[in-house]
Design an enzyme around this catalytic site. Structure first.
Site, PDB file in Angstrom:
ATOM      1  N   HIS A 166      -0.991   1.729  14.071  1.00 39.88           N
ATOM      2  CA  HIS A 166      -1.551   2.952  13.502  1.00 39.88           C
ATOM      3  C   HIS A 166      -1.700   4.066  14.542  1.00 39.88           C
ATOM      4  O   HIS A 166      -1.321   5.216  14.294  1.00 39.88           O
ATOM      5  CB  HIS A 166      -2.899   2.662  12.841  1.00 39.88           C
ATOM      6  CG  HIS A 166      -2.769   1.970  11.540  1.00 39.88           C
ATOM      7  ND1 HIS A 166      -3.853   1.629  10.746  1.00 39.88           N
ATOM      8  CD2 HIS A 166      -1.672   1.542  10.860  1.00 39.88           C
ATOM      9  CE1 HIS A 166      -3.430   1.027   9.652  1.00 39.88           C
ATOM     10  NE2 HIS A 166      -2.118   0.949   9.698  1.00 39.88           N
ATOM     11  N   ILE A 187       0.829  -1.199   0.000  1.00 38.86           N
ATOM     12  CA  ILE A 187       0.000   0.000   0.000  1.00 38.86           C
ATOM     13  C   ILE A 187       0.863   1.247   0.000  1.00 38.86           C
ATOM     14  O   ILE A 187       0.499   2.275  -0.604  1.00 38.86           O
ATOM     15  CB  ILE A 187      -0.976  -0.016   1.208  1.00 38.86           C
ATOM     16  CG1 ILE A 187      -2.189   0.883   0.931  1.00 38.86           C
ATOM     17  CG2 ILE A 187      -0.286   0.348   2.495  1.00 38.86           C
ATOM     18  CD1 ILE A 187      -3.161   0.289  -0.040  1.00 38.86           C
ATOM     19  N   SER A 204      11.509   3.180   7.547  1.00 40.99           N
ATOM     20  CA  SER A 204      11.268   1.777   7.884  1.00 40.99           C
ATOM     21  C   SER A 204      12.040   1.468   9.148  1.00 40.99           C
ATOM     22  O   SER A 204      12.902   2.242   9.572  1.00 40.99           O
ATOM     23  CB  SER A 204      11.727   0.877   6.731  1.00 40.99           C
ATOM     24  OG  SER A 204      11.646  -0.494   7.088  1.00 40.99           O
ATOM     25  N   ARG A 205      11.732   0.334   9.759  1.00 45.87           N
ATOM     26  CA  ARG A 205      12.509  -0.086  10.925  1.00 45.87           C
ATOM     27  C   ARG A 205      13.907  -0.528  10.509  1.00 45.87           C
ATOM     28  O   ARG A 205      14.803  -0.649  11.342  1.00 45.87           O
ATOM     29  CB  ARG A 205      11.789  -1.222  11.642  1.00 45.87           C
ATOM     30  CG  ARG A 205      10.500  -0.806  12.335  1.00 45.87           C
ATOM     31  CD  ARG A 205       9.734  -1.996  12.861  1.00 45.87           C
ATOM     32  NE  ARG A 205       9.310  -2.884  11.781  1.00 45.87           N
ATOM     33  CZ  ARG A 205       8.653  -4.017  11.955  1.00 45.87           C
ATOM     34  NH1 ARG A 205       8.353  -4.419  13.186  1.00 45.87           N
ATOM     35  NH2 ARG A 205       8.300  -4.758  10.928  1.00 45.87           N
ATOM     36  N   ASP A 225      -9.277  -5.988   7.763  1.00 42.65           N
ATOM     37  CA  ASP A 225      -8.520  -5.776   6.529  1.00 42.65           C
ATOM     38  C   ASP A 225      -9.410  -5.319   5.379  1.00 42.65           C
ATOM     39  O   ASP A 225      -9.113  -4.331   4.705  1.00 42.65           O
ATOM     40  CB  ASP A 225      -7.778  -7.058   6.142  1.00 42.65           C
ATOM     41  CG  ASP A 225      -6.781  -6.823   5.009  1.00 42.65           C
ATOM     42  OD1 ASP A 225      -5.847  -6.029   5.216  1.00 42.65           O
ATOM     43  OD2 ASP A 225      -6.954  -7.411   3.937  1.00 42.65           O
ATOM     44  N   LYS A 242      -6.348   2.820   6.685  1.00 42.21           N
ATOM     45  CA  LYS A 242      -7.434   2.149   7.413  1.00 42.21           C
ATOM     46  C   LYS A 242      -6.956   0.795   7.919  1.00 42.21           C
ATOM     47  O   LYS A 242      -6.071   0.185   7.309  1.00 42.21           O
ATOM     48  CB  LYS A 242      -8.685   2.022   6.521  1.00 42.21           C
ATOM     49  CG  LYS A 242      -8.472   1.268   5.197  1.00 42.21           C
ATOM     50  CD  LYS A 242      -8.499  -0.239   5.391  1.00 42.21           C
ATOM     51  CE  LYS A 242      -8.047  -0.986   4.195  1.00 42.21           C
ATOM     52  NZ  LYS A 242      -7.736  -2.402   4.493  1.00 42.21           N
TER      53      LYS A 242
END
Length: 327
Positions: A77, A11, A34-35, A177, A95
């Site tokens: 989130h 996404i 990013s991690r 999802d 979402k």
């Protein structure tokens, strides 16, 4: 708007591709985080992003970034939206906005306190086809709506992807999802919370739902039926049934048109092709709202996000599906 992206999944790539095609409108993608710095750099190279960060906090500290798109797993989130707000960034959060209303409500309040914008990235709310659908419903084109049907199911492309889509640790499952699209679509029609519901569900070995059929009752003797599955291929079809006719969508989640069939036998086709890929409309909405000084959208309101989230939370509770850390 100068954007940063948290996350490097599918996404996030779609969002990045959209922003890159909107440069003529003033959209700029400045950074990705990013991690893993290696993962961030790989994404940045692939997508043509100038800056890559190996921690989320490092990107949030970048003073050039106006807004952050949250594309991390569901369970993060709320945490990442708060991090962005606390660092003075506007937020567009994928979402579901949070795992439950208790996580969601403080984020809207924090945005108001900080003078920042925040919105759930429920992108179908802004599609021209669905906006036109709402316009026709408000005008009484198919009379009084009595029932809405919405279905969505898919088979994951791999076993590993399927596990991620059904992970309690990540706050997923079919309802969270993709069932959110079914519930969100129904909410676009009724603009009300369901009064009662009954359901049939299958809970898998990971402790999440992979199939559910839900019947919802709404005020004024209206109803809706939704079927959601990860593991079954179910076309993304929807229908709105009214006293004077019906509106039929053969792919409501990627809606670029629909059919109105009247009881008198007449049929009208509506077509609204995407300018880019569909994500452009929510990006434009962020810009419009920020310029207007809004703290969230007046098209996708705080109450809209919370109503759908409350329905999902009630359904999960009835199924005994709970995520780690939830009360």
């Amino acid at each position: 708007m100068k954007w940063g992206i948290l996350g490097t999944g599918v996404i996030a790539r779609k969002f990045a591709q959209t922003v890159q095609q909107m440069q003529a409108e003033g959209e700029m993608l400045l950074a990705v985080a990013s991690r893993s710095e290696e993962t961030a750099r790989a994404f940045a190279t692939e997508m043509g992003v100038p800056n890559a960060y190996g921690t989320y906090a490092a990107m949030m500290a970048d003073p050039e970034i106006d807004a952050v798109y949250i594309a991390t797993p569901n369970s993060f989130h709320a945490e990442h939206s708060r991090l962005a707000l606390e660092n003075g960034k506007h937020v567009l959060c994928e979402k579901p906005f949070a795992l439950n209303p208790a996580q969601a409500k403080p984020l809207y309040e924090l945005a108001r306190q900080k003078g920042l914008f925040i919105m759930e990235a429920f992108w179908i709310r802004f599609l021209p086809a669905l906006r036109k659908m709402q316009e026709l419903l408000a005008a009484g084109e198919i009379g009084d709506v009595r029932h809405v049907r919405s279905d969505y199911g898919f088979i994951p492309s791999s076993q590993d992807r399927g596990k991620l889509k059904l992970s309690a640790d990540l706050g997923t499952g079919a309802l969270m999802d993709i069932g959110i699209y079914n519930l969100g679509f129904v909410h676009m029609v009724y603009d009300a919370a369901p009064q009662r519901f009954s359901s049939s569900v299958h809970v898998n070995e990971q402790g999440t739902d992979d199939f559910s059929a839900v019947l919802l009752e709404y005020p004024k003797e209206r109803s809706a039926a939704i079927v959601t599955s990860i593991g079954m291929d179910i076309p993304r079809e929807a229908a709105i049934l009214g006293t004077l006719g019906q509106i039929v969508l053969h792919d409501f989640q990627m809606a670029q048109g629909f059919t109105v069939r009247k009881n008198d036998g007449s049929t009208t086709e509506y077509a609204f092709p995407f300018d880019v890929n569909g994500f452009e409309y929510e990006i434009r909405e962020v810009n419009r709202c920020v310029r207007a000084g809004l703290r969230t959208s007046d098209i996708l309101r705080e109450s809209d996000t919370l109503t759908v989230l409350e329905a999902m939370t009630a359904l999960r509770k009835s199924w005994g599906v709970q995520f780690p850390g939830e009360a």
